[in-house]
Design a protein around this motif. Structure first.
Motif, PDB file in Angstrom:
ATOM      1  N   ARG A  53      14.756  60.549  -4.707  1.00 39.09           N
ATOM      2  CA  ARG A  53      16.027  60.882  -5.353  1.00 39.09           C
ATOM      3  C   ARG A  53      16.870  61.761  -4.436  1.00 39.09           C
ATOM      4  NH1 ARG A  53      12.620  61.079 -10.080  1.00 39.09           N
ATOM      5  NH2 ARG A  53      12.110  63.275  -9.602  1.00 39.09           N
ATOM      6  N   ARG A  54      18.154  61.558  -4.496  1.00 44.00           N
ATOM      7  CA  ARG A  54      19.073  62.345  -3.681  1.00 44.00           C
ATOM      8  C   ARG A  54      19.460  63.618  -4.415  1.00 44.00           C
ATOM      9  NH1 ARG A  54      24.982  60.452  -1.257  1.00 44.00           N
ATOM     10  NH2 ARG A  54      25.447  62.420  -0.188  1.00 44.00           N
ATOM     11  N   TYR A  55      19.467  64.725  -3.708  1.00 47.57           N
ATOM     12  CA  TYR A  55      19.841  66.005  -4.295  1.00 47.57           C
ATOM     13  C   TYR A  55      21.366  66.110  -4.346  1.00 47.57           C
ATOM     14  CZ  TYR A  55      19.854  70.989  -5.300  1.00 47.57           C
ATOM     15  OH  TYR A  55      20.045  72.209  -5.882  1.00 47.57           O
ATOM     16  N   VAL A  56      21.895  66.432  -5.537  1.00 47.62           N
ATOM     17  CA  VAL A  56      23.344  66.563  -5.720  1.00 47.62           C
ATOM     18  C   VAL A  56      23.650  67.909  -6.373  1.00 47.62           C
ATOM     19  CG1 VAL A  56      23.703  64.070  -5.892  1.00 47.62           C
ATOM     20  CG2 VAL A  56      23.263  65.403  -7.972  1.00 47.62           C
ATOM     21  N   GLU A  57      24.919  68.175  -6.523  1.00 42.06           N
ATOM     22  CA  GLU A  57      25.343  69.432  -7.133  1.00 42.06           C
ATOM     23  C   GLU A  57      24.983  69.448  -8.623  1.00 42.06           C
ATOM     24  OE1 GLU A  57      26.632  72.039  -5.600  1.00 42.06           O
ATOM     25  OE2 GLU A  57      26.484  70.980  -3.679  1.00 42.06           O
ATOM     26  N   ALA A  58      24.786  70.665  -9.156  1.00 48.32           N
ATOM     27  CA  ALA A  58      24.487  70.827 -10.586  1.00 48.32           C
ATOM     28  C   ALA A  58      25.687  70.401 -11.429  1.00 48.32           C
ATOM     29  CB  ALA A  58      24.134  72.276 -10.878  1.00 48.32           C
ATOM     30  N   ILE A  59      25.400  69.956 -12.646  1.00 44.27           N
ATOM     31  CA  ILE A  59      26.471  69.578 -13.561  1.00 44.27           C
ATOM     32  C   ILE A  59      27.151  70.851 -14.056  1.00 44.27           C
ATOM     33  CG2 ILE A  59      27.007  68.491 -15.769  1.00 44.27           C
ATOM     34  CD1 ILE A  59      24.507  66.742 -15.330  1.00 44.27           C
ATOM     35  N   PRO A  60      28.439  71.001 -13.817  1.00 43.18           N
ATOM     36  CA  PRO A  60      29.125  72.239 -14.232  1.00 43.18           C
ATOM     37  C   PRO A  60      29.307  72.289 -15.739  1.00 43.18           C
ATOM     38  CG  PRO A  60      30.713  70.684 -13.356  1.00 43.18           C
ATOM     39  CD  PRO A  60      29.356  70.060 -13.153  1.00 43.18           C
ATOM     40  N   GLY A  61      29.489  73.474 -16.268  1.00 47.29           N
ATOM     41  CA  GLY A  61      29.711  73.647 -17.696  1.00 47.29           C
ATOM     42  C   GLY A  61      30.866  74.589 -17.954  1.00 47.29           C
ATOM     43  N   THR A  62      31.338  74.573 -19.190  1.00 46.25           N
ATOM     44  CA  THR A  62      32.448  75.424 -19.609  1.00 46.25           C
ATOM     45  C   THR A  62      32.087  76.095 -20.927  1.00 46.25           C
ATOM     46  OG1 THR A  62      34.040  73.915 -18.581  1.00 46.25           O
ATOM     47  CG2 THR A  62      34.898  75.515 -20.183  1.00 46.25           C
TER      48      THR A  62
END
Length: 284
Positions: free
Chosen positions: A6-15
């Motif tokens: 699996r490719r490492y990507v940025e975390a899912i942002p939250g609000t």
């Protein structure tokens, strides 16, 4: 598609929820500067608005005829002795732990800071509910049991109007927020973006409130019910976010080779006069 790493990507942002305790535009938030940092130890003030303003009757409209009995003492104007109120500090924190082989200090710090930014409103709401709202409220739930949300809001606003009379704050768990729309209980103020009741009070909808959902005395809500509270206006003092430790070396536990970074912030949440509570049905 062929299997592979699996490719490492940025975390899912939250609000954070926009109408929470830190997002509601009717809440006054002050960032405490260095010259006033002692305020984060807690503050106290002379209550304003909790004493009644009374009308003086026109003597021409009052029958002052003594009749056959001796008149009593002359009517005196009433005086109210203001009380001193206080607010205690609430410190919220987020900690990141990882292997030194996985994250650098800068990465661990960035993750902890992002976690605090997303979750500090939730934590502050839960702490304020537990230490102030549920700890000090007067329970207005009738003996017959929980009310509808419209009845509950009406009871709370009546309580606030009797004791304060100014614009206050309605505290609603996120799990009950959808019910506010059933009877058009709140409207969004186009000028400020805040939620206002028809009486003009601000509504704070808290995820942290929903996580706690206890009544006066911090007694857990019964299934199918929720608690609503009302207070005077909110004034929040917010301290800076502090990172511990301040550098990579002390963050490593040489026994386990794990790295720990903590980010914390202190708040002081003040309100005034009466805190009232009522239990409502969410699953009638």
């Amino acid at each position: 598609m062929p299997a592979g790493l699996r490719r490492y990507v940025e975390a899912i942002p939250g609000t954070p929820l926009p109408h929470g305790i830190l997002g509601a535009s009717c809440t006054t938030i002050t960032d405490v500067t260095e010259d006033r940092i002692h305020e984060l130890n807690g503050v106290e003030w002379m209550a304003l608005g909790c004493c009644p303003v009374l009308d003086w009757p026109d003597p021409c409209e009052v029958d002052e005829s003594p009749g056959e009995e001796s008149p009593g003492a002359p009517v005196q104007k009433e005086f109210c002795r203001p009380t001193t109120e206080h607010a205690s500090p609430i410190t919220v924190y987020a900690g990141a732990e990882c292997s030194t082989l996985g994250w650098t200090y800068e990465e661990a710090r960035a993750h902890a800071e992002a976690t605090l930014a997303l979750g500090e409103q939730h934590a502050l709401e839960a702490a304020f509910w537990r230490t102030k709202l549920a700890a000090e409220a007067v329970d207005l739930t009738p003996a017959a049991g929980p009310l509808s949300i419209a009845q509950g809001v009406a009871v709370l606003e009546g309580c606030l109007a009797e004791s304060y009379g100014g614009v206050g704050t309605l505290h609603v768990p996120a799990g009950a927020a959808a019910l506010l729309g059933c009877c058009n209980l709140v409207r969004e103020d186009p000028a400020t973006g805040s939620l206002r009741t028809l009486a003009g009070n601000c509504a704070v909808i808290g995820a942290g409130y929903s996580a706690i959902n206890t009544g006066p005395g911090n007694v857990p809500a019964e299934p199918g019910t929720a608690w609503l509270y009302i207070t005077g206006p909110l004034v929040i003092r917010r301290g800076p976010a502090d990172t511990v430790p301040g550098g990579p070396g002390p963050s490593v536990n040489i026994r386990t080779n794990d790295r720990r970074v903590l980010v914390e912030r202190t708040y002081v949440v003040g309100t005034t006069c009466t805190v009232c509570a009522v239990q409502i049905e969410v699953c009638p």
